[in-house]
Design an enzyme around this catalytic site. Structure first.
Site, PDB file in Angstrom:
ATOM      1  N   CYS A   1       0.905  -1.138  -0.073  1.00 15.22           N
ATOM      2  CA  CYS A   1      -0.148   0.063  -0.102  1.00 15.22           C
ATOM      3  C   CYS A   1       0.822   1.350   0.063  1.00 15.22           C
ATOM      4  O   CYS A   1       0.359   2.244  -0.653  1.00 15.22           O
ATOM      5  CB  CYS A   1      -1.076   0.042   1.277  1.00 15.22           C
ATOM      6  SG  CYS A   1      -2.283  -1.117   1.079  1.00 15.22           S
TER       7      CYS A   1
HETATM    8  P1  NAD Z   1      -5.708  -8.839  -1.833  1.00 14.07           P
HETATM    9  O1  NAD Z   1      -5.208  -8.656  -2.882  1.00 14.07           O
HETATM   10  O2  NAD Z   1      -5.245  -9.451  -0.379  1.00 14.07           O
HETATM   11  O3  NAD Z   1      -7.354  -9.472  -1.674  1.00 14.07           O
HETATM   12  C1  NAD Z   1      -8.320  -9.118  -2.552  1.00 14.07           C
HETATM   13  C2  NAD Z   1      -9.041 -10.115  -3.048  1.00 14.07           C
HETATM   14  O4  NAD Z   1      -9.949  -9.665  -3.673  1.00 14.07           O
HETATM   15  C3  NAD Z   1      -8.373 -11.419  -3.538  1.00 14.07           C
HETATM   16  O5  NAD Z   1      -8.590 -12.618  -3.011  1.00 14.07           O
HETATM   17  C4  NAD Z   1      -9.118 -11.386  -5.130  1.00 14.07           C
HETATM   18  O6  NAD Z   1      -9.268 -12.658  -5.442  1.00 14.07           O
HETATM   19  C5  NAD Z   1     -10.460 -10.504  -4.490  1.00 14.07           C
HETATM   20  N1  NAD Z   1     -11.394 -10.302  -5.889  1.00 14.07           N
HETATM   21  C6  NAD Z   1     -10.569  -9.490  -6.869  1.00 14.07           C
HETATM   22  N2  NAD Z   1     -11.658  -9.253  -7.741  1.00 14.07           N
HETATM   23  C7  NAD Z   1     -12.718  -9.716  -7.187  1.00 14.07           C
HETATM   24  C8  NAD Z   1     -14.045  -9.601  -7.457  1.00 14.07           C
HETATM   25  N3  NAD Z   1     -14.652  -8.910  -8.770  1.00 14.07           N
HETATM   26  N4  NAD Z   1     -15.085 -10.435  -7.075  1.00 14.07           N
HETATM   27  C9  NAD Z   1     -14.714 -11.004  -5.925  1.00 14.07           C
HETATM   28  N5  NAD Z   1     -13.373 -11.101  -5.262  1.00 14.07           N
HETATM   29  C10 NAD Z   1     -12.461 -10.484  -6.006  1.00 14.07           C
HETATM   30  O7  NAD Z   1      -5.961  -7.414  -1.106  1.00 14.07           O
HETATM   31  P2  NAD Z   1      -5.789  -6.547   0.288  1.00 14.07           P
HETATM   32  O8  NAD Z   1      -4.667  -6.348   0.520  1.00 14.07           O
HETATM   33  O9  NAD Z   1      -6.999  -6.935   1.271  1.00 14.07           O
HETATM   34  O10 NAD Z   1      -6.362  -4.874  -0.011  1.00 14.07           O
HETATM   35  C11 NAD Z   1      -7.689  -4.666  -0.473  1.00 14.07           C
HETATM   36  C12 NAD Z   1      -7.854  -3.217  -0.547  1.00 14.07           C
HETATM   37  O11 NAD Z   1      -7.773  -2.506   0.687  1.00 14.07           O
HETATM   38  C13 NAD Z   1      -7.006  -2.443  -1.545  1.00 14.07           C
HETATM   39  O12 NAD Z   1      -7.540  -1.182  -2.075  1.00 14.07           O
HETATM   40  C14 NAD Z   1      -5.887  -1.680  -0.281  1.00 14.07           C
HETATM   41  O13 NAD Z   1      -5.186  -0.886  -1.005  1.00 14.07           O
HETATM   42  C15 NAD Z   1      -6.600  -1.758   0.724  1.00 14.07           C
HETATM   43  N6  NAD Z   1      -5.829  -1.886   1.867  1.00 14.07           N
HETATM   44  C16 NAD Z   1      -4.991  -2.815   2.322  1.00 14.07           C
HETATM   45  C17 NAD Z   1      -4.572  -3.198   3.581  1.00 14.07           C
HETATM   46  C18 NAD Z   1      -3.644  -4.141   3.560  1.00 14.07           C
HETATM   47  O14 NAD Z   1      -2.816  -4.183   4.740  1.00 14.07           O
HETATM   48  N7  NAD Z   1      -3.474  -5.095   2.855  1.00 14.07           N
HETATM   49  C19 NAD Z   1      -4.794  -2.289   4.518  1.00 14.07           C
HETATM   50  C20 NAD Z   1      -5.764  -1.102   4.280  1.00 14.07           C
HETATM   51  C21 NAD Z   1      -6.206  -0.947   2.925  1.00 14.07           C
HETATM   52  C1  UGA Z   2       0.386   0.374   5.976  1.00  9.40           C
HETATM   53  C2  UGA Z   2      -0.135   1.442   6.906  1.00  9.40           C
HETATM   54  O1  UGA Z   2       0.744   1.313   8.160  1.00  9.40           O
HETATM   55  C3  UGA Z   2      -1.490   1.226   7.358  1.00  9.40           C
HETATM   56  O2  UGA Z   2      -2.207   2.100   8.348  1.00  9.40           O
HETATM   57  C4  UGA Z   2      -2.230   1.088   6.222  1.00  9.40           C
HETATM   58  O3  UGA Z   2      -3.600   0.702   6.390  1.00  9.40           O
HETATM   59  C5  UGA Z   2      -1.791   0.029   5.212  1.00  9.40           C
HETATM   60  O4  UGA Z   2      -0.406   0.294   4.929  1.00  9.40           O
HETATM   61  C6  UGA Z   2      -2.348   0.032   4.076  1.00  9.40           C
HETATM   62  O5  UGA Z   2      -3.182   0.894   3.582  1.00  9.40           O
HETATM   63  O6  UGA Z   2      -2.532  -1.082   3.436  1.00  9.40           O
HETATM   64  P1  UGA Z   2       1.404  -1.917   5.970  1.00  9.40           P
HETATM   65  O7  UGA Z   2       1.345  -2.137   4.413  1.00  9.40           O
HETATM   66  O8  UGA Z   2       1.157  -3.351   6.833  1.00  9.40           O
HETATM   67  O9  UGA Z   2       0.408  -0.859   6.562  1.00  9.40           O
HETATM   68  O10 UGA Z   2       3.022  -1.976   6.260  1.00  9.40           O
HETATM   69  P2  UGA Z   2       3.576  -0.712   7.606  1.00  9.40           P
HETATM   70  O11 UGA Z   2       3.938  -1.587   8.708  1.00  9.40           O
HETATM   71  O12 UGA Z   2       3.136   0.627   7.348  1.00  9.40           O
HETATM   72  O13 UGA Z   2       4.983  -0.577   6.952  1.00  9.40           O
HETATM   73  C7  UGA Z   2       5.192  -0.202   5.459  1.00  9.40           C
HETATM   74  C8  UGA Z   2       6.724  -0.217   5.211  1.00  9.40           C
HETATM   75  O14 UGA Z   2       7.355   0.868   5.886  1.00  9.40           O
HETATM   76  C9  UGA Z   2       7.703  -1.548   5.585  1.00  9.40           C
HETATM   77  O15 UGA Z   2       8.367  -1.787   4.370  1.00  9.40           O
HETATM   78  C10 UGA Z   2       8.278  -1.003   6.695  1.00  9.40           C
HETATM   79  O16 UGA Z   2       9.498  -1.962   6.977  1.00  9.40           O
HETATM   80  C11 UGA Z   2       8.656   0.485   6.515  1.00  9.40           C
HETATM   81  N1  UGA Z   2       8.779   1.053   7.821  1.00  9.40           N
HETATM   82  C12 UGA Z   2       7.736   1.333   8.425  1.00  9.40           C
HETATM   83  C13 UGA Z   2      10.048   1.709   8.106  1.00  9.40           C
HETATM   84  O17 UGA Z   2      10.795   1.754   7.026  1.00  9.40           O
HETATM   85  N2  UGA Z   2       9.988   2.751   9.035  1.00  9.40           N
HETATM   86  C14 UGA Z   2       9.064   2.589  10.185  1.00  9.40           C
HETATM   87  O18 UGA Z   2       9.344   3.410  10.977  1.00  9.40           O
HETATM   88  C15 UGA Z   2       7.878   2.034   9.869  1.00  9.40           C
END
Ligand code: NAD
Ligand code: UGA
Length: 448
Positions: free
Chosen positions: A274
């Protein structure tokens, strides 16, 4: 007070990934009936057996318990799952296109399923966007697809909210159960009230906004985190050259309540699914409206260069790395996870290989995922095996077990040099174990 959502609700989660599964398990634990829909049949099968498709042990434990109780199920039939539910959470991925823009195809496809289900239903359902999408996506892409495909009106026949997710991988369940804040952007008051009521068991502060503000809050948060990390890297890069240890400096900086202590740890840059993607996407979105974000461009450029700092330190210690055996510890984008999306291990190892180093790598959980990105390097089955015969080691992810590397492992190295690319080791302990310690932002010499 918003109108209460009474008792157990039927909830559909489209996309059984990190966000979908954490959201579903949280709501399942609160007594709701959750059905996940995913296009990946393997993932559906795995969820129905209570097995997570990624490494997140506390979430898996709760998933298993809820599946056993019959509170959670998964299906590939999105239309059926939406039809049977009152709330529909869109949690599909929004990855970067080469331009930096988000790929909205998964969102569009999820919306088409929602539209199909709504066409055949007269029930008022609340559609909640949880996927991270740039401002105006929900009202100018999601809304028209659902309205056109269903023949129904948003705000009248169905509700629409944008509810960004702030969880971190590695603490997904805790962050989802106890979020630092809940942001609900709603098109219509009714759906916002219903979503607020669905979250009534949570103690977190809750903010009600319009849809675009909720979308922007997510990007403003992630780009700020990326800024804090890059700022720390900038300070650390200077400290190392000035002969200073950045750790006490950044610790003191973080004691200012206006700054705060978290996300000030320097390293080889921010990776993960992200932060880099969201910085690129916001920069691209700003350009569409004629705004050139120099800050976001600088963050990306700095982050691209940061892995080279670790290699520079390695060369400082052992000279030319051509044909030297270099151990890389940690392949995940951070310690504690098996996710390798945008891991800094990839550019780091690519640079090492370009300098003709022989790389041997180890990660406690992420090797099966990383091998797909880099099939040809050598992989070790433990940290000890990785260090054996190495001419130097770079720590790329902050796995707690790397702190335990001691005399036995160090003495098996050909040249005893450890580069701490995440500032996760204790310099004195590394030295006591017999290795030379160099780290990002660590400018002190052995004698200090
Ligand atoms: P992910 O890739 O882990 O999971 C997405 C899932 O959606 C997959 O299993 C995929 O097969 C499924 N999918 C895709 N198209 C589909 C459809 N049309 N119908 C049903 N299923 C479908 O994604 P994620 O990491 O959970 O991220 C999801 C969103 O949330 C992204 O926009 C990301 O930026 C955001 N987000 C992610 C995190 C994180 O830590 N991973 C944290 C906050 C926000
Ligand atoms: C990050 C945000 O922290 C979440 O709040 C957000 O919801 C998420 O992205 C998202 O939108 O998916 P995450 O991807 O799990 O969460 O990872 P972080 O813990 O934020 O770390 C991101 C990267 O920054 C890693 O490579 C980590 O090693 C690095 N990092 C983090 C640093 O280099 N220094 C720090 O002090 C903290």
């Amino acid at each position: 007070m918003p109108k209460r959502v009474q008792g157990s609700m039927k909830i559909c989660i489209i996309g059984a990934g990190f966000v979908g599964l954490a959201t579903g398990v949280t709501l399942g634990k609160q007594g709701h009936e959750v059905v996940f829909s995913d296009i990946d049949p393997g993932r559906v099968k795995s969820v129905n057996s209570g097995i997570l498709p990624f490494f997140e042990p506390p979430l898996e434990k709760e998933l298993k318990a809820l599946v056993r109780k019959g509170k959670l199920t998964a299906t590939t039939d999105s239309v059926g799952a939406v039809s049977a539910s009152k709330f529909v959470f869109v949690c599909v991925q929004t990855p970067s296109l080469p331009s930096g823009r988000i790929d909205t195809r998964p969102v569009k496809s999820a919306c088409n399923s929602i539209a199909k289900a709504l066409r055949a239903s007269n029930d008022y359902k609340v559609v909640v966007m949880k996927s991270t999408v740039v401002p105006s996506t929900t009202d100018s892409l999601v809304l028209p697809i659902i309205e056109k495909g269903s023949g129904k009106s948003a705000g009248k026949d169905f509700g629409l909210c944008m509810n960004p997710e702030f969880l971190q991988e590695g603490s997904a369940l805790r962050d989802s159960m106890e979020p630092s804040r809940i942001v609900i952007g709603s098109l219509d008051k009714r759906s916002g009230d219903m979503l607020e009521s669905l979250y009534k068991k949570m103690k977190s502060p809750l903010l009600r906004t319009d849809i675009r503000s909720a979308e922007m809050t997510k990007y403003a948060s992630n780009t700020f985190l990326a800024t804090k990390i890059s700022y720390s890297n900038e300070v650390a890069n200077m400290c190392e050259r000035f002969g200073i240890d950045s750790e006490p400096v950044l610790k003191a900086v973080g004691m200012d309540p206006r700054i705060g202590p978290l996300f000030l740890r320097p390293g080889v840059g921010f990776g993960g699914s992200c932060l880099p993607k969201d910085v690129r996407a916001l920069r691209d979105r700003a350009r569409l409206d004629g705004y050139n974000s120099r800050l976001l461009s600088t963050l990306l450029a700095m982050n691209d260069e940061q892995p080279q700092e670790a290699i520079r330190l390695l060369e400082k210690a052992i000279g030319d790395i051509g044909s030297k055996r270099i151990a890389v510890l940690g392949l995940a984008f951070k310690g504690g996870v098996d996710d390798v999306r945008e891991t800094r291990a990839l550019p780091l190892i690519t640079h090492l290989l370009a300098k003709r180093a022989r790389v041997v790598a180890f990660d406690p959980m992420a090797i099966p995922n990383f091998i797909r990105l880099m099939p040809t390097i050598e992989y070790a089955s433990s940290a000890a095996e990785c260090l054996k015969g190495a001419d130097g080691c770079i720590v790329q992810a902050d796995w707690p077990q790397f702190k335990k590397i001691g005399k036995r492992e160090i003495s098996s190295m050909r040249q005893r040099v450890i580069i701490d690319g995440r500032r996760c080791l204790n310099p004195a302990a590394v030295r006591r174990a017999g290795a030379r310690y160099l780290g990002i932002g660590y400018g002190l010499q052995e004698k200090d």
